[in-house]
Design an enzyme around this catalytic site. Structure first.
Site, PDB file in Angstrom:
ATOM      1  CE1 TYR A  87      -4.559   7.768   6.357  1.00 52.10           C
ATOM      2  CE2 TYR A  87      -2.546   7.102   5.258  1.00 52.10           C
ATOM      3  CZ  TYR A  87      -3.393   7.019   6.336  1.00 52.10           C
ATOM      4  OH  TYR A  87      -3.078   6.204   7.397  1.00 52.10           O
ATOM      5  CB  ALA A 133      -8.771  -5.961   8.220  1.00 56.49           C
ATOM      6  NE  ARG A 134     -12.850  -4.672  12.119  1.00 56.47           N
ATOM      7  CZ  ARG A 134     -14.031  -4.084  12.260  1.00 56.47           C
ATOM      8  NH1 ARG A 134     -14.337  -3.514  13.419  1.00 56.47           N
ATOM      9  NH2 ARG A 134     -14.901  -4.062  11.275  1.00 56.47           N
ATOM     10  CD  GLN A 183      -2.691   1.243   2.524  1.00 56.80           C
ATOM     11  OE1 GLN A 183      -2.145   1.557   3.568  1.00 56.80           O
ATOM     12  NE2 GLN A 183      -3.967   0.931   2.447  1.00 56.80           N
TER      13      GLN A 183
END
Length: 408
Positions: free
Chosen positions: A178, A353-354, A108
């Site tokens: 971002y 993810a989690r 990433q």
């Protein structure tokens, strides 16, 4: 006279091999980027290698290294990986370890912009204009045209270095406010030059970045973009603008797939992470005076949102209906049922993810028994663990080795 109904389109098997740009993945499951907190001096550590090797060994088609900054001021913490020659040997060790386990690996890449930590970096954070960031108690600097041109070029260089390091893909960060995402946001971007005002102007930076990446790597590796659908704040970027941006990226031919996300690390960080808002743990992890601010005002800034499986699907359908690009469904993908739902809805990949932080081998167990449930309880306490190495607090030894994390 009746006519036979056309055959239903075949639903892909999420655990079968699939093509992503020039890369063939062993399945359609991607380990989503989660900041690991395991890099030191902007370099790879043994613990970071182990983290991604464990996910690869657990069965994912591709794991994503987060987060690799393209410029020194673009880090949210000075420890984060920074694209430079000194980082390449460690990154090559990481990609070799992942490949040895049979998985692909993506980097990433991006610039944190107003989310960057100027006090940690020793450099000003850049944004469309001046903006106060409560977590770092600092004010951003207005990015100049020269800054933006430099950052666009840096994305291309970072993508080229990803090839040198052995990555199969890069994921360009266009989310969470971002830098590129902050320019997309009408709430944050109040500029009146060619980078502000109309959506076409606000999307200019994102499109320029992806064009630089495509020009740098061609078709040698896959290019994904992580695109916000909704900032989660009034007046922010939302679906009505995300749809045309997705269409422009498709027309530009600069991406092989979009991963759809939501939320603002500046203004509403919990919007992506449905489930509990662990205020006490957040406060404990923060330095003063931010600690006191979380204790006094955290409940007004860190909102808890109800969790449900595939919770971004409703919004993601709007993008799915508007483009033919391969799409990655993120958010509440925890079991075979949610994966199959994504496939039926026309998504080509899913990102987890989690659930994988809790059980790195979850995919292997799902392959053996499709009814296997995830043990993740969506407490979100893993978000507060990044300072000592991201891990599930209910399984602290699953992916964590802080002694090795201190090694360069």
């Amino acid at each position: 006279m009746t006519h036979p109904r056309p055959p239903e389109p075949e639903v892909p098997d999420v655990l079968a091999p699939a093509r992503l740009g020039p890369v063939t993945l062993r399945n359609r499951v991607v380990k989503a980027a989660t900041y690991e907190g395991l890099s030191r001096r902007s370099l790879v550590t043994d613990a970071l290698v182990d983290f991604h090797a464990a996910h690869a060994a657990g069965g994912v088609g591709m794991t994503t290294v987060a987060y690799c900054a393209v410029a020194p001021e673009g880090r949210t913490d000075r420890r984060q990986i920074l694209w430079r020659p000194e980082a390449l040997p460690g990154l090559r060790r990481l990609t070799d370890a992942v490949h040895a386990e049979g998985a692909a690996v993506s980097a990433q890449i991006g610039h944190a912009g107003p989310v960057a930590n100027p006090k940690s970096n020793g450099l000003p954070a850049l944004a469309p204009g001046r903006f106060f960031h409560a977590t770092t108690t600092s004010v951003t600097h207005r990015a100049t045209r020269s800054d933006l041109a430099r950052i666009v070029r840096a994305h291309g260089r970072g993508a080229s270095m990803a090839i040198e390091a052995g990555f199969d893909a890069v994921e360009v960060h266009l989310g969470h406010n971002y830098l590129a995402s902050s320019f997309l946001s009408p709430r944050i971007n109040r500029r009146t030059d060619e980078y502000g005002g109309s959506l076409a102007n606000r999307a200019r930076l994102a499109r320029d970045i992806l064009r630089a990446v495509r020009d740098a790597v061609g078709d040698r590796i896959a290019i994904l973009a992580k695109l916000n659908m909704d900032d989660g704040v009034p007046g922010g970027f939302w679906l009505d603008e995300a749809i045309p941006v997705a269409q422009w990226l498709e027309q530009d031919g600069t991406v092989d797939a979009l991963e759809l996300t939501a939320g603002s690390s500046l203004l509403n960080p919990m919007y992506l992470f449905k489930g509990d808002a662990p205020l006490r743990e957040f406060a404990a992890a923060m330095p003063q005076p931010v600690k006191l601010g979380v204790q006094l005002f955290g409940k007004h800034k860190l909102h808890a949102y109800p969790y449900r499986d595939a919770y971004l699907l409703e919004d993601a359908r709007q993008i799915r209906a508007a483009v033919d690009l391969p799409l990655v469904l993120l958010g509440g993908i925890t079991d075979r049922a949610s994966m199959d739902l994504a496939m039926r809805e026309g998504f080509q990949f899913v990102a987890m993810a989690r659930a994988l932080l809790r059980e790195p081998d979850l995919l292997h167990r799902i392959a053996k028994d499709p009814a296997t449930p995830s043990l993740c309880v969506h407490c979100n306490k893993c978000m507060t663990a990044t300072y000592g190495g991201t891990h599930c607090v209910l399984a602290p030894d699953a992916l964590r080795n802080t002694d090795r994390g201190a090694q360069a």
